[in-house]
Design a protein around this motif. Sequence first.
Motif, PDB file in Angstrom:
ATOM      1  N   PRO A 282      11.152 -38.563 -25.653  1.00 36.93           N
ATOM      2  CA  PRO A 282      10.477 -39.345 -26.705  1.00 36.93           C
ATOM      3  C   PRO A 282       9.105 -38.784 -27.063  1.00 36.93           C
ATOM      4  N   ASN A 283       8.378 -38.292 -26.071  1.00 38.06           N
ATOM      5  CA  ASN A 283       7.074 -37.689 -26.349  1.00 38.06           C
ATOM      6  C   ASN A 283       7.207 -36.426 -27.186  1.00 38.06           C
ATOM      7  N   MET A 284       8.202 -35.621 -26.880  1.00 35.76           N
ATOM      8  CA  MET A 284       8.425 -34.404 -27.672  1.00 35.76           C
ATOM      9  C   MET A 284       8.719 -34.751 -29.122  1.00 35.76           C
ATOM     10  N   LYS A 285       9.553 -35.765 -29.302  1.00 35.70           N
ATOM     11  CA  LYS A 285       9.896 -36.191 -30.658  1.00 35.70           C
ATOM     12  C   LYS A 285       8.668 -36.734 -31.379  1.00 35.70           C
ATOM     13  N   ARG A 286       7.837 -37.494 -30.643  1.00 36.83           N
ATOM     14  CA  ARG A 286       6.662 -38.130 -31.231  1.00 36.83           C
ATOM     15  C   ARG A 286       5.640 -37.091 -31.697  1.00 36.83           C
ATOM     16  N   PHE A 287       5.460 -36.051 -30.904  1.00 38.79           N
ATOM     17  CA  PHE A 287       4.389 -35.097 -31.208  1.00 38.79           C
ATOM     18  C   PHE A 287       4.842 -33.916 -32.079  1.00 38.79           C
ATOM     19  N   SER A 288       6.139 -33.770 -32.270  1.00 33.19           N
ATOM     20  CA  SER A 288       6.619 -32.699 -33.149  1.00 33.19           C
ATOM     21  C   SER A 288       6.973 -33.297 -34.509  1.00 33.19           C
ATOM     22  N   ASP A 289       7.048 -32.432 -35.522  1.00 33.99           N
ATOM     23  CA  ASP A 289       7.448 -32.914 -36.847  1.00 33.99           C
ATOM     24  C   ASP A 289       8.957 -32.951 -37.001  1.00 33.99           C
ATOM     25  N   LYS A 290       9.629 -32.035 -36.344  1.00 31.44           N
ATOM     26  CA  LYS A 290      11.089 -32.034 -36.323  1.00 31.44           C
ATOM     27  C   LYS A 290      11.543 -31.570 -34.948  1.00 31.44           C
ATOM     28  N   MET A 291      12.651 -32.123 -34.496  1.00 31.65           N
ATOM     29  CA  MET A 291      13.145 -31.730 -33.172  1.00 31.65           C
ATOM     30  C   MET A 291      14.653 -31.883 -33.111  1.00 31.65           C
ATOM     31  N   THR A 292      15.284 -30.993 -32.407  1.00 34.99           N
ATOM     32  CA  THR A 292      16.720 -31.126 -32.154  1.00 34.99           C
ATOM     33  C   THR A 292      17.008 -30.725 -30.711  1.00 34.99           C
ATOM     34  N   ILE A 293      18.027 -31.334 -30.132  1.00 33.71           N
ATOM     35  CA  ILE A 293      18.417 -31.059 -28.745  1.00 33.71           C
ATOM     36  C   ILE A 293      19.890 -30.699 -28.720  1.00 33.71           C
ATOM     37  N   ILE A 294      20.188 -29.594 -28.043  1.00 27.83           N
ATOM     38  CA  ILE A 294      21.580 -29.226 -27.801  1.00 27.83           C
ATOM     39  C   ILE A 294      21.768 -29.199 -26.296  1.00 27.83           C
ATOM     40  N   SER A 295      22.665 -30.028 -25.796  1.00 26.62           N
ATOM     41  CA  SER A 295      22.884 -30.113 -24.360  1.00 26.62           C
ATOM     42  C   SER A 295      24.365 -30.034 -24.057  1.00 26.62           C
ATOM     43  N   GLU A 296      24.691 -29.248 -23.054  1.00 22.75           N
ATOM     44  CA  GLU A 296      26.069 -29.190 -22.579  1.00 22.75           C
ATOM     45  C   GLU A 296      26.041 -29.247 -21.065  1.00 22.75           C
ATOM     46  N   VAL A 297      26.736 -30.243 -20.509  1.00 22.97           N
ATOM     47  CA  VAL A 297      26.711 -30.427 -19.066  1.00 22.97           C
ATOM     48  C   VAL A 297      27.213 -29.164 -18.369  1.00 22.97           C
ATOM     49  N   GLY A 298      26.406 -28.684 -17.439  1.00 22.00           N
ATOM     50  CA  GLY A 298      26.765 -27.492 -16.691  1.00 22.00           C
ATOM     51  C   GLY A 298      26.343 -26.189 -17.342  1.00 22.00           C
ATOM     52  N   LYS A 299      25.844 -26.268 -18.584  1.00 19.80           N
ATOM     53  CA  LYS A 299      25.457 -25.033 -19.274  1.00 19.80           C
ATOM     54  C   LYS A 299      23.993 -25.020 -19.704  1.00 19.80           C
ATOM     55  N   GLY A 300      23.351 -26.183 -19.738  1.00 19.48           N
ATOM     56  CA  GLY A 300      21.927 -26.190 -20.029  1.00 19.48           C
ATOM     57  C   GLY A 300      21.549 -26.937 -21.286  1.00 19.48           C
ATOM     58  N   VAL A 301      20.270 -26.843 -21.582  1.00 22.66           N
ATOM     59  CA  VAL A 301      19.677 -27.585 -22.697  1.00 22.66           C
ATOM     60  C   VAL A 301      18.853 -26.633 -23.553  1.00 22.66           C
ATOM     61  N   THR A 302      18.979 -26.761 -24.856  1.00 22.67           N
ATOM     62  CA  THR A 302      18.120 -26.033 -25.788  1.00 22.67           C
ATOM     63  C   THR A 302      17.405 -27.043 -26.673  1.00 22.67           C
ATOM     64  N   ILE A 303      16.085 -26.992 -26.658  1.00 23.69           N
ATOM     65  CA  ILE A 303      15.275 -27.892 -27.480  1.00 23.69           C
ATOM     66  C   ILE A 303      14.511 -27.055 -28.494  1.00 23.69           C
ATOM     67  N   GLU A 304      14.674 -27.397 -29.759  1.00 21.54           N
ATOM     68  CA  GLU A 304      13.945 -26.706 -30.821  1.00 21.54           C
ATOM     69  C   GLU A 304      12.980 -27.706 -31.467  1.00 21.54           C
ATOM     70  N   MET A 305      11.749 -27.293 -31.642  1.00 25.31           N
ATOM     71  CA  MET A 305      10.743 -28.165 -32.262  1.00 25.31           C
ATOM     72  C   MET A 305       9.989 -27.406 -33.342  1.00 25.31           C
ATOM     73  N   MET A 306       9.601 -28.134 -34.385  1.00 29.68           N
ATOM     74  CA  MET A 306       8.819 -27.554 -35.477  1.00 29.68           C
ATOM     75  C   MET A 306       7.537 -28.365 -35.648  1.00 29.68           C
ATOM     76  N   PHE A 307       6.430 -27.654 -35.824  1.00 30.94           N
ATOM     77  CA  PHE A 307       5.129 -28.295 -36.031  1.00 30.94           C
ATOM     78  C   PHE A 307       4.510 -27.701 -37.296  1.00 30.94           C
ATOM     79  N   TYR A 308       4.309 -28.517 -38.324  1.00 24.85           N
ATOM     80  CA  TYR A 308       3.716 -28.016 -39.563  1.00 24.85           C
ATOM     81  C   TYR A 308       2.219 -27.785 -39.397  1.00 24.85           C
ATOM     82  N   LYS A 309       1.719 -26.739 -40.033  1.00 24.04           N
ATOM     83  CA  LYS A 309       0.300 -26.416 -39.934  1.00 24.04           C
ATOM     84  C   LYS A 309      -0.562 -27.208 -40.919  1.00 24.04           C
ATOM     85  N   GLY A 310       0.058 -27.818 -41.901  1.00 22.72           N
ATOM     86  CA  GLY A 310      -0.723 -28.569 -42.885  1.00 22.72           C
ATOM     87  C   GLY A 310      -1.394 -29.776 -42.273  1.00 22.72           C
ATOM     88  N   ASP A 311      -2.315 -30.398 -43.041  1.00 25.31           N
ATOM     89  CA  ASP A 311      -3.034 -31.575 -42.533  1.00 25.31           C
ATOM     90  C   ASP A 311      -2.093 -32.755 -42.332  1.00 25.31           C
TER      91      ASP A 311
END
Length: 311
Positions: A282-311
């Motif tokens: 939830p904190n990752m989602k709150r502090f990023s502008d966009k976020m996605t999670i790909i998880s597969e049991v036994g294979k791992g987790v990939t989290i992608e986050m985007m943070f815009y530089k604008g004000d």
Amino acid sequence: MKSDNKLLEKLLDVFSNTKIGEIMTSPPIVVTPEITIKQVKDIMKIKKISGLPVVKKGLKLVGIISIEDIINVLERGNLNDNVFKWMSKNVISLNENNTLSEFIDYSQKYKYGRFPIINEENKVVGIITKYDVITWLFEKLGTIYIHDERRKKVLNQEYTSKLTGEILDNDKISFNFEINYNDIQKIGIGATKLKAFLKSKNINDSLIRKISIATYEAEANVVIHSDSYGQIYCWDFEDSIRLLIKDYGKGIENVELAMQEGFSTASEDVRSQGFGAGMGLPNMKRFSDKMTIISEVGKGVTIEMMFYKGD
């Protein structure tokens, strides 16, 4: 850990008959069932290890205590409890005359991160982990630097952003960091190094703070929950900062539950000691502008986050 297995399997043809007595860490650091969890926690911290055989008189194996057990105590017990109360009593051990091939078979069968090693007199004479094997192989092969090979393998894989659909160019990665999952005390080093990198790029302090918090949470999850090494990748684009945090471990069984506000597998006491907050999603989602999670049991987790530089 599956990637570790694949790497080891490739080398088995050469080293399959090597006895693990040549590879194990020996003599091992051991504890007795009577000492307290706090004492064990201090030993692990000082020695930078994540598991200890528990022995009685004559070095007879009676259990094993791991960092996972310590976390359970922090959540539900008392640091003054003795080891006997919290240790794993059904321990799978190997003999020093077992081969590397047999160690791999045991690792795949039981999914444990470490095995105590006994001799013909049933005395504990060592402990072996996949890290020991990889380190031994590195020394044996001399010119192969395993971590570089892992990183090279990952870097050679194209990643298509799940947020934008574009291919994130591996050649343009601005920052990367390998997460050490063997030492819980090192949680946050990756986030700190990324913070320093962003400062060097004159990114504004407010954005750096958000990125640092989200990265810390992701890094803690890798160390606490994945049982696998991980990587932090950062791309510095003109309009945004992109982060990719990957591990190759257990995966998250229920992402929807893990994303719920307030859901946690760790107590406030655990958080206060820097061991992470269970699921920081939830904190990752709150502090990023966009976020996605790909998880597969036994294979791992990939989290992608985007943070815009604008004000």
